[in-house]
Design a protein around this motif. Sequence first.
Motif, PDB file in Angstrom:
ATOM      1  N   PHE A   1       0.828  -1.210   0.000  1.00 19.64           N
ATOM      2  CA  PHE A   1       0.000   0.000   0.000  1.00 19.64           C
ATOM      3  C   PHE A   1       0.856   1.252   0.000  1.00 19.64           C
ATOM      4  O   PHE A   1       2.012   1.247   0.438  1.00 19.64           O
ATOM      5  N   VAL A   2       0.282   2.323  -0.498  1.00 21.30           N
ATOM      6  CA  VAL A   2       0.912   3.643  -0.481  1.00 21.30           C
ATOM      7  C   VAL A   2       0.243   4.475   0.610  1.00 21.30           C
ATOM      8  O   VAL A   2      -0.986   4.575   0.641  1.00 21.30           O
ATOM      9  N   PRO A   3       0.996   5.072   1.526  1.00 18.31           N
ATOM     10  CA  PRO A   3       0.379   5.862   2.595  1.00 18.31           C
ATOM     11  C   PRO A   3      -0.090   7.221   2.096  1.00 18.31           C
ATOM     12  O   PRO A   3       0.298   7.686   1.021  1.00 18.31           O
ATOM     13  N   ALA A   4      -0.934   7.852   2.912  1.00 16.22           N
ATOM     14  CA  ALA A   4      -1.460   9.173   2.559  1.00 16.22           C
ATOM     15  C   ALA A   4      -1.683   9.984   3.818  1.00 16.22           C
ATOM     16  O   ALA A   4      -1.801   9.447   4.922  1.00 16.22           O
ATOM     17  N   GLU A   5      -1.761  11.293   3.633  1.00 13.67           N
ATOM     18  CA  GLU A   5      -2.123  12.182   4.726  1.00 13.67           C
ATOM     19  C   GLU A   5      -3.513  12.765   4.456  1.00 13.67           C
ATOM     20  O   GLU A   5      -4.094  12.577   3.393  1.00 13.67           O
ATOM     21  N   GLY A   6      -4.028  13.492   5.449  1.00 11.06           N
ATOM     22  CA  GLY A   6      -5.357  14.078   5.327  1.00 11.06           C
ATOM     23  C   GLY A   6      -6.386  13.231   6.046  1.00 11.06           C
ATOM     24  O   GLY A   6      -6.071  12.411   6.909  1.00 11.06           O
ATOM     25  N   GLY A   7      -7.665  13.444   5.687  1.00  8.27           N
ATOM     26  CA  GLY A   7      -8.730  12.681   6.319  1.00  8.27           C
ATOM     27  C   GLY A   7     -10.057  13.398   6.229  1.00  8.27           C
ATOM     28  O   GLY A   7     -10.250  14.297   5.397  1.00  8.27           O
ATOM     29  N   ALA A   8     -10.971  13.014   7.096  1.00  4.16           N
ATOM     30  CA  ALA A   8     -12.309  13.590   7.062  1.00  4.16           C
ATOM     31  C   ALA A   8     -12.920  13.558   8.449  1.00  4.16           C
ATOM     32  O   ALA A   8     -12.569  12.716   9.287  1.00  4.16           O
ATOM     33  N   MET A   9     -13.847  14.485   8.683  1.00  7.55           N
ATOM     34  CA  MET A   9     -14.653  14.510   9.896  1.00  7.55           C
ATOM     35  C   MET A   9     -16.117  14.557   9.481  1.00  7.55           C
ATOM     36  O   MET A   9     -16.476  15.243   8.511  1.00  7.55           O
ATOM     37  N   LEU A  10     -16.957  13.828  10.213  1.00  3.04           N
ATOM     38  CA  LEU A  10     -18.383  13.781   9.928  1.00  3.04           C
ATOM     39  C   LEU A  10     -19.172  14.244  11.144  1.00  3.04           C
ATOM     40  O   LEU A  10     -18.752  14.011  12.284  1.00  3.04           O
ATOM     41  N   VAL A  11     -20.287  14.888  10.913  1.00  4.14           N
ATOM     42  CA  VAL A  11     -21.229  15.209  11.980  1.00  4.14           C
ATOM     43  C   VAL A  11     -22.271  14.099  12.017  1.00  4.14           C
ATOM     44  O   VAL A  11     -22.947  13.830  11.024  1.00  4.14           O
ATOM     45  N   VAL A  12     -22.351  13.424  13.160  1.00  2.41           N
ATOM     46  CA  VAL A  12     -23.326  12.355  13.368  1.00  2.41           C
ATOM     47  C   VAL A  12     -24.283  12.821  14.456  1.00  2.41           C
ATOM     48  O   VAL A  12     -23.845  13.208  15.546  1.00  2.41           O
ATOM     49  N   GLU A  13     -25.571  12.803  14.167  1.00  3.31           N
ATOM     50  CA  GLU A  13     -26.530  13.302  15.155  1.00  3.31           C
ATOM     51  C   GLU A  13     -27.834  12.520  15.105  1.00  3.31           C
ATOM     52  O   GLU A  13     -28.093  11.765  14.163  1.00  3.31           O
ATOM     53  N   ALA A  14     -28.650  12.717  16.125  1.00  3.19           N
ATOM     54  CA  ALA A  14     -29.947  12.060  16.176  1.00  3.19           C
ATOM     55  C   ALA A  14     -30.820  12.566  15.030  1.00  3.19           C
ATOM     56  O   ALA A  14     -30.883  13.766  14.767  1.00  3.19           O
ATOM     57  N   GLU A  15     -31.483  11.640  14.370  1.00  2.00           N
ATOM     58  CA  GLU A  15     -32.327  12.025  13.250  1.00  2.00           C
ATOM     59  C   GLU A  15     -33.366  13.061  13.663  1.00  2.00           C
ATOM     60  O   GLU A  15     -33.627  14.012  12.914  1.00  2.00           O
ATOM     61  N   SER A  16     -33.914  12.919  14.858  1.00  9.82           N
ATOM     62  CA  SER A  16     -34.961  13.844  15.296  1.00  9.82           C
ATOM     63  C   SER A  16     -34.454  15.284  15.362  1.00  9.82           C
ATOM     64  O   SER A  16     -35.117  16.213  14.884  1.00  9.82           O
ATOM     65  N   SER A  17     -33.265  15.481  15.929  1.00  6.15           N
ATOM     66  CA  SER A  17     -32.738  16.848  16.039  1.00  6.15           C
ATOM     67  C   SER A  17     -32.386  17.404  14.670  1.00  6.15           C
ATOM     68  O   SER A  17     -32.555  18.599  14.400  1.00  6.15           O
ATOM     69  N   ALA A  18     -31.905  16.534  13.787  1.00  7.10           N
ATOM     70  CA  ALA A  18     -31.588  16.984  12.429  1.00  7.10           C
ATOM     71  C   ALA A  18     -32.852  17.436  11.702  1.00  7.10           C
ATOM     72  O   ALA A  18     -32.877  18.496  11.063  1.00  7.10           O
ATOM     73  N   ARG A  19     -33.916  16.646  11.796  1.00 11.71           N
ATOM     74  CA  ARG A  19     -35.161  17.001  11.123  1.00 11.71           C
ATOM     75  C   ARG A  19     -35.750  18.286  11.698  1.00 11.71           C
ATOM     76  O   ARG A  19     -36.260  19.142  10.958  1.00 11.71           O
ATOM     77  N   GLU A  20     -35.655  18.445  13.012  1.00  6.31           N
ATOM     78  CA  GLU A  20     -36.238  19.622  13.670  1.00  6.31           C
ATOM     79  C   GLU A  20     -35.634  20.924  13.169  1.00  6.31           C
ATOM     80  O   GLU A  20     -36.331  21.927  13.030  1.00  6.31           O
ATOM     81  N   ARG A  21     -34.335  20.909  12.902  1.00  5.71           N
ATOM     82  CA  ARG A  21     -33.703  22.155  12.457  1.00  5.71           C
ATOM     83  C   ARG A  21     -33.535  22.215  10.944  1.00  5.71           C
ATOM     84  O   ARG A  21     -32.862  23.106  10.419  1.00  5.71           O
ATOM     85  N   GLY A  22     -34.162  21.274  10.245  1.00  7.38           N
ATOM     86  CA  GLY A  22     -34.164  21.322   8.786  1.00  7.38           C
ATOM     87  C   GLY A  22     -32.869  20.929   8.134  1.00  7.38           C
ATOM     88  O   GLY A  22     -32.619  21.273   6.972  1.00  7.38           O
ATOM     89  N   ALA A  23     -32.025  20.170   8.853  1.00 13.54           N
ATOM     90  CA  ALA A  23     -30.751  19.739   8.276  1.00 13.54           C
ATOM     91  C   ALA A  23     -30.966  18.571   7.330  1.00 13.54           C
ATOM     92  O   ALA A  23     -31.880  17.766   7.506  1.00 13.54           O
ATOM     93  N   GLU A  24     -30.123  18.465   6.327  1.00 13.05           N
ATOM     94  CA  GLU A  24     -30.195  17.356   5.389  1.00 13.05           C
ATOM     95  C   GLU A  24     -29.602  16.102   6.016  1.00 13.05           C
ATOM     96  O   GLU A  24     -28.480  16.123   6.541  1.00 13.05           O
ATOM     97  N   VAL A  25     -30.334  15.015   5.985  1.00 11.23           N
ATOM     98  CA  VAL A  25     -29.814  13.729   6.430  1.00 11.23           C
ATOM     99  C   VAL A  25     -29.146  13.070   5.232  1.00 11.23           C
ATOM    100  O   VAL A  25     -29.804  12.611   4.304  1.00 11.23           O
ATOM    101  N   ARG A  26     -27.828  13.027   5.268  1.00  9.64           N
ATOM    102  CA  ARG A  26     -27.074  12.539   4.122  1.00  9.64           C
ATOM    103  C   ARG A  26     -27.009  11.016   4.093  1.00  9.64           C
ATOM    104  O   ARG A  26     -26.931  10.409   3.022  1.00  9.64           O
TER     105      ARG A  26
END
Length: 414
Positions: free
Chosen positions: A233-258
């Motif tokens: 394998f070839v190594p790499a740098e970088g990465g990602a962060m995700l927001v994980v939340e309760a579906e109910s709170s996401a729906r309440e504030r109109g956020a998109e559930v991806r």
Amino acid sequence: MSEPHDRRAAVTGIGVVAPNGTTIDTFWKATKEGLNVLDRVTREGCEHLPLKVAGEVRGFDPAATIEERFLVQTDRFTHFAMAAADFALEDARLGQADTSEEPYSIGVVTAAGSGGGEFGQRELQQLWGKGSRFVGPYQSIAWFYAASTGQISIRRKLKGPCSVVASDEAGGLDALAHAARAVRRGTDVIVAGSTEAPLAPYSVVCQVGYQELSTVADPTRAYRPFTEAACGFVPAEGGAMLVVEAESSARERGAEVRAFVAGHSATFTGASRWTESRDGLAQAIRGALDEAGCAPEEVDVVFADALGVPEADRAEALAIADALGAHGRRVPVTAPKTGIGRGYCAAPVLDTTAAVLALEHGVIPPTPGVFDICHDLDLVTGRARAAELRTALVLSRGLMGSNSALVLRRGGAG
């Protein structure tokens, strides 16, 4: 699953700092097109080391998004993490959220394998070159693999449950699972993911002992899993962060559930025991499917670990067949990491990011630079493949023996 419907763990935000893009749009465009951005290592001090090819993040200016007081006390891997967390919170419409009234409603969980090698090397050079008075006070924390969780929490005033996962490269998936379970237990929001910066000279020296590391100098041939020419394998740098939340709170504030984090399982089979990883990975897949309430034939795409070692590649192909039955030989499999490198704990989080976007767009990204498959897999190569996608399976294994599987379900309107 036994959790209440409104506590389903929803992905509502994504932040990416990757070798092929530092925004969601650029990352997805490059991933979907199958661009190979692997190239010769350019980091100062690495010129004479055996590692010749890697996935470097270029054009990233941490000062554009992170305050100087945080920059001076943190390593490059934490710069990536803080920036990606900002992007993810913004994407989830929480970028300007005031948490002062509910400071314990948002937590953080990260995974890291290499820690702050660049920062640590610099301070140790100061110690031996000039003396102890020239070592900065942040040497005690900046190198530590837990630094990103702590700094994101402090900087964003996120006082909910904060954790660090130490489980090998599979820790990236395990961190997302940890976040999902925290949400199901009652936490509103968790910022979760992994970033790595393993290309400082000290860090590279630590890696060259891995027999699975590719030292091929040709970027087009250095990382070719599932082929006869597989050489590591070839190594790499970088990465990602995700927001994980309760579906109910996401729906309440109109956020998109991806997407939804629907199921996860992990096993352990020992360092470099790739033949044994077949059973361990298959068991992790079965456990993740069970938690998700998902039948094997419901899996629409598999994002493979794709180590690039013949024995390990064979074990993974067999594990998919073992766990998914006859469907395992028909389900599309992809490994977009062959175009950017395998970034240790960050690799499966970037795969998860690509899987979420694939579910959204109905497109399976290809496996860059891989064509002559020598395993019984329907590996997507050459160009992206349009498909009706509802469920994705993401796989990860670590060099020290961890195996992990994560099931994602398509999001959208409730």
